[in-house]
Design a protein around this motif. Structure first.
Motif, mmCIF file in Angstrom:
data_model
loop_
_atom_site.group_PDB
_atom_site.id
_atom_site.type_symbol
_atom_site.label_atom_id
_atom_site.label_comp_id
_atom_site.label_asym_id
_atom_site.label_seq_id
_atom_site.Cartn_x
_atom_site.Cartn_y
_atom_site.Cartn_z
ATOM 1 N N PRO A 170 61.558 26.500 97.935
ATOM 2 C CA PRO A 170 61.580 26.968 99.328
ATOM 3 C C PRO A 170 61.548 25.732 100.207
ATOM 4 O O PRO A 170 62.176 26.020 101.387
ATOM 5 C CB PRO A 170 60.404 27.910 99.219
ATOM 6 N N TRP A 171 60.774 24.942 100.131
ATOM 7 C CA TRP A 171 60.267 23.811 100.954
ATOM 8 C C TRP A 171 61.803 22.972 100.938
ATOM 9 O O TRP A 171 62.202 22.548 102.311
ATOM 10 C CB TRP A 171 59.221 22.797 100.368
ATOM 11 N N ILE A 172 62.468 22.786 100.012
ATOM 12 C CA ILE A 172 63.704 22.022 99.903
ATOM 13 C C ILE A 172 64.774 22.917 100.783
ATOM 14 O O ILE A 172 65.786 22.377 101.572
ATOM 15 C CB ILE A 172 63.985 21.763 98.628
ATOM 16 N N ILE A 173 64.814 24.068 100.457
ATOM 17 C CA ILE A 173 65.727 25.092 100.953
ATOM 18 C C ILE A 173 65.715 25.216 102.434
ATOM 19 O O ILE A 173 66.589 24.995 103.311
ATOM 20 C CB ILE A 173 65.702 26.314 100.572
ATOM 21 N N PHE A 197 64.796 22.607 104.559
ATOM 22 C CA PHE A 197 65.845 21.440 105.023
ATOM 23 C C PHE A 197 67.245 21.884 104.870
ATOM 24 O O PHE A 197 67.867 21.111 105.575
ATOM 25 C CB PHE A 197 65.140 20.182 104.379
ATOM 26 N N LEU A 198 67.613 22.684 103.979
ATOM 27 C CA LEU A 198 69.295 22.863 103.778
ATOM 28 C C LEU A 198 69.580 23.845 104.801
ATOM 29 O O LEU A 198 70.962 23.747 105.228
ATOM 30 C CB LEU A 198 69.596 23.328 102.476
ATOM 31 N N LYS A 199 68.710 24.956 105.352
ATOM 32 C CA LYS A 199 69.106 25.888 106.391
ATOM 33 C C LYS A 199 69.891 25.591 107.595
ATOM 34 O O LYS A 199 70.863 25.980 108.001
ATOM 35 C CB LYS A 199 67.899 26.353 106.602
ATOM 36 N N PRO A 200 69.678 24.110 108.078
ATOM 37 C CA PRO A 200 70.500 23.812 109.312
ATOM 38 C C PRO A 200 71.837 23.210 108.967
ATOM 39 O O PRO A 200 72.956 23.346 109.858
ATOM 40 C CB PRO A 200 69.670 22.637 109.814
ATOM 41 N N TYR A 201 72.099 23.176 107.755
ATOM 42 C CA TYR A 201 73.514 22.760 107.126
ATOM 43 C C TYR A 201 73.965 23.829 106.067
ATOM 44 O O TYR A 201 74.750 23.661 105.261
ATOM 45 C CB TYR A 201 73.411 21.467 106.371
ATOM 46 N N LYS A 202 73.906 25.093 106.525
ATOM 47 C CA LYS A 202 74.256 26.264 105.754
ATOM 48 C C LYS A 202 75.576 26.299 105.582
ATOM 49 O O LYS A 202 76.216 26.780 104.467
ATOM 50 C CB LYS A 202 73.626 27.447 106.206
ATOM 51 N N MET A 203 76.449 26.001 106.566
ATOM 52 C CA MET A 203 77.888 25.980 106.339
ATOM 53 C C MET A 203 78.412 24.737 105.259
ATOM 54 O O MET A 203 79.044 25.274 104.446
ATOM 55 C CB MET A 203 78.799 25.729 107.779
#
Length: 614
Positions: free
Chosen positions: A39-42, A44-50
Motif C-alpha cells: 500500500p505504501w508503494i501504491i 506513490f503510484l496514485k498520481p500516475y494512475k493513467m
C-alpha cells in the motif's frame, strides 16, 4: 488549541528499547509489517494512475499476443505439416509474424512506462523521506548515523526503483502468462491441465518458504550495508584525524570486519534464493516431462491430435518459464520489501517538536525581549540528568548578555532550547511576551541569527554560503556584509572571488576565514536576536580585532547572547550570567561578579592567566 503533530514525551523516549546500534527505537517507528509495504508503494503510484493503467493494458496485450502463438503452433502442425498444405502454412506464418509485431510493440510501450514509473517512484520516495527528515529535531540525528541514513536514500531507494521499473513488470507479465496459459491448456485438454494443476502446490510451497527467508535476510543485509556506509562516511570525513593518529590499519581491519559481516548475511540470502530458483525449475520441468509422457500416450490412442499436444506443450513451457520467472523475481521483490520497510521507518519517524495548528504571530517589529521561566531540560539519552535545572532569567530588548561557566553548565543547550531544537521537560521561554511553543518553528527561527563555535560552510560558492539565511539578497548586499565581517579582504584574493567554490565543509578555508564567512552570513540575515557561540575562538590576534569591530556593528540595537570563554569577550557585556550545572548562580557586571562570586573569580583569574601572554 489544536495540535497538528503528535509526539512522544521525553520520558517515553528515554525508556524506549535500544536497537542493535544502541539507538533508541520509538514505539511508533517499529519495523512495519510486510503487508504495509505494497500500500505504501501504491500511494506513490496514485498520481500516475493513467500511466499505470496504460502499462497494464500493454502488458495484457503483449501477454495475450504471446499466448495466441500457441494456436498458431497448433494450426501449423495440424493444417500445415500434417495436411501438407503449403498455402495454409504460409498464411499461418504470416499470422504468427503479425502477432509477434503486436507483441513487440506492446513490450516496448510496457517497458518504457514501467521503467519511467520506477524512476519516478524512487525520486518521489527520496523527496518525501528527505522532506520528513528536515522536520525532525537534532534528538533524532543524535541517535542515528549519517551514513546509515544515506544508505537508505541510495541503496534502498535504488532497489525499489529496480523492482517497480523491472521486476514488478516481469512478475505481472508472468502472472498473466500463467493464468492465460492454464486457461488455454484447459481448452486443449482438460485431463492434461488437471495433471498440471496438481503440480502447482508443489511449486508454490518452496516459493513461500524460501521467499520469506530471502526477505528476512535481505532486510538484515541492507542493515549491514547501512552500517558499512556509516563507517565509510565517518572515516573519510575525519581523514585528517585518522591519518594524524596513524589509525589506518585499525580502520582497515574494522572495515574488513564489516564487509565480511555483509558477505556473511549475503551468503545466506544467495543460498536460499538459489535453492528457490533451482527447486522451482526442477519441479516445473519434471511436471512438464510427466505431462508430456501422458499426452504422448493420448496422441497414440487418438484422444488428441498432434497439433493439440504441440499447442499444449507450448503453453506448458510458457507457464513453466513464467513460474520460474515469478520465483526469481519474487526473491527480488522480497529483498525490496526489506529495503522499503527501512524507508518507511524513516518516513514515519515521529516529529517530536509540537506545533500548533493555528500558531500565534509576532506583531510589528520584533523587539527581542527574552524571558526564561523555571526551565528544566534533560537530553533524551539521559533523562535523569538535568542539563538545565529550574533556570529563570529575563533579557531586555537590545541587551548584550554573556553566558559563562564551566563545560557542561548548559550554555549551548540554552541556545538549542531558544531555537526549539529540543522540547523542555517543563518551564517556558517567551519572545516579546509570547511563549515560543505557540509560534511556528519557521517564524520563530527567523528571529535568530546564529554564529556557532564550529562554523558551518557548505559545499558551494562564497555567495551561496553568505546568503544562506537570506536567499533573496543581491550580490552587492552580500559583498557589503563580507566587508563588514572583514571577510572581503581574503575573498577578493581567491581566483574566482565571490564565485569561488569552497569545497566540502569549507576545506579551502582556514578556521578564522570560516568564522568570518559565518559572521557575514549573520550580518546579512539581519535578525533581531543574535546568538554568538564563542564567535572569535578560531581567529588570530589581528583577525580577532577586525571581527570584533564587525561584531560591534552587528550587535548594535540587537538582543545578543554570547557564550564566552575569553575574558575580553565578556567585559564589555551589559550583563554576565554565571551558569553552573544548569542553574543561574550569579548575575551582574564583571566588576560586581569579581567581588561577589567565587566561581566567576576563578573563571576570570584563569582567563587572565591564559590571556596575559597575548
Amino acid at each position: 488549541m489544536q495540535v497538528i503533530t503528535v509526539t512522544n514525551s521525553t520520558a517515553e523516549k528515554a525508556s524506549a528499547p535500544l536497537s542493535s546500534n544502541g539507538a533508541p527505537v520509538s514505539s511508533n517507528a517499529t519495523a512495519p509489517d510486510t503487508y504495509r509495504v505494497l500500500p505504501w508503494i501504491i500511494d506513490f503510484l496514485k498520481p500516475y494512475k493513467m500511466k499505470v493503467f496504460a502499462a497494464i493494458v500493454f502488458l495484457f496485450i503483449g501477454s495475450l499476443a504471446w499466448l495466441s502463438l500457441g494456436q498458431g503452433v497448433k494450426l501449423m502442425v495440424d493444417e500445415g505439416f500434417i495436411a501438407d498444405n503449403a498455402d495454409r502454412l504460409n498464411q499461418i506464418i504470416l499470422f504468427i509474424v503479425g502477432i509477434t509485431i503486436i507483441s513487440a510493440s506492446a513490450v516496448f510501450c510496457r517497458f518504457y512506462l514501467m521503467t519511467w514509473l520506477g524512476e519516478r517512484v524512487s525520486a518521489d520516495i527520496r523527496l518525501r523521506v528527505y522532506s520528513h527528515l528536515l522536520t525532525l529535531s537534532p534528538a533524532f540525528f543524535a541517535s542515528q548515523r549519517t551514513g546509515e541514513v544515506i544508505s537508505r536514500f541510495t541503496a534502498d531507494s535504488t532497489l525499489i526503483q529496480s523492482v517497480v521499473g523491472s521486476s514488478l513488470s516481469m512478475a505481472l507479465r508472468s502472472a498473466v502468462t500463467v493464468i492465460g496459459g492454464i486457461v488455454m491448456m484447459g481448452f486443449t485438454s482438460v485431463k492434461l491441465t488437471g495433471l498440471v494443476l496438481l503440480a502447482v502446490p508443489l511449486v508454490l510451497g518452496p516459493v513461500a518458504f524460501f521467499g520469506n527467508k530471502v526477505r528476512r535476510l535481505s532486510r538484515e543485509s541492507q542493515d549491514r550495508v547501512g552500517d558499512l556506509g556509516a563507517h565509510i562516511d565517518e572515516t573519510l570525513h575525519e581523514i585528517h584525524t585518522v591519518q594524524a593518529y596513524t589509525h589506518e590499519s585499525q580502520d582497515k581491519a574494522a572495515f574488513a570486519e564489516r564487509v565480511e559481516s555483509v558477505m556473511s548475511v549475503a551468503k545466506g540470502r544467495i543460498k536460499y534464493r538459489a535453492l528457490l530458483i533451482a527447486t522451482v525449475m526442477f519441479l516445473s520441468i519434471s511436471a512438464i516431462a510427466f505431462v508430456t509422457w501422458v499426452g504422448a500416450q493420448d496422441v497414440m490412442s487418438g484422444s488428441i491430435s498432434a497439433g493439440e499436444l504441440s499447442a499444449f506443450m507450448f503453453y506448458a513451457v510458457m507457464v513453466a518459464g513464467a513460474v520460474a520467472t515469478i520465483s526469481e523475481v519474487f526473491s527480488e521483490i522480497q529483498r525490496a520489501s526489506g529495503a522499503t520497510e527501512r524507508l518507511i521507518e524513516l518516513s514515519q519517524a515521529p516529529v517530536d517538536i509540537v506545533q500548533l495548528a493555528s500558531p500565534e504571530q509576532l506583531t510589528g517589529k520584533t523587539q527581542g525581549a527574552l524571558s526564561v521561566s523555571e526551565l528544566v531540560f534533560a537530553y533524551p539519552a539521559d533523562i535523569n540528568s538535568h542539563v538545565i535545572n529550574h533556570l529563570s532569567v529575563d533579557i531586555q530588548p537590545g541587551e548584550r548578555v554573556a553566558l559563562v561557566g564551566p563545560s557542561g553548565a548548559g550554555k549551548s543547550t540554552l541556545f538549542e532550547l531558544l531555537l526549539r531544537f529540543y522540547q523542555p521537560k517543563s518551564g517556558s521561554i517567551s519572545l516579546d511576551g509570547i511563549d515560543i511553543a505557540n509560534l511556528s518553528l519557521h517564524h520563530l527561527r527567523q528571529q535568530y541569527a546564529l554564529v556557532p563555535q564550529e562554523s558551518v560552510i557548505f559545499a558551494s560558492s562564497v555567495f551561496e554560503n553568505v546568503r544562506y539565511g537570506r536567499i533573496d539578497a543581491t550580490e552587492e548586499e552580500v559583498k557589503q556584509a563580507c566587508i563588514a565581517a572583514k571577510a572581503d579582504e581574503f575573498i577578493v584574493d581567491f581566483p574566482e572571488g565571490y564565485n569561488t567554490y569552497l569545497g566540502e565543509r569549507g576545506v579551502r578555508l582556514s578556521g578564522g576565514q570560516k568564522q568570518r564567512i559565518a559572521i557575514a552570513r549573520a550580518i546579512l540575515a539581519d535578525r533581531p536576536v543574535l546568538l554568538l557561540d564563542e564567535a572569535t575562538s578560531a581567529l588570530d590576534a589581528v583577525s580577532e580585532v577586525k571581527v570584533k569591530q564587525a561584531l560591534e556593528t552587528l550587535m548594535a540595537e540587537r538582543t545578543t547572547l554570547i557564550i564566552a570563554h575569553r575574558l575580553a569577550t565578556v567585559i564589555n557585556a551589559d550583563r554576565i550570567l554565571v551558569l553552573d550545572k544548569g542553574q543561574l548562580v550569579a548575575s551582574g557586571t564583571h566588576n560586581q561578579l569579581m567581588q561577589s562570586n567565587e566561581l566567576y573569580r576563578e573563571f576570570a583569574s584563569l582567563q587572565l592567566l591564559t590571556e596575559q601572554p597575548e
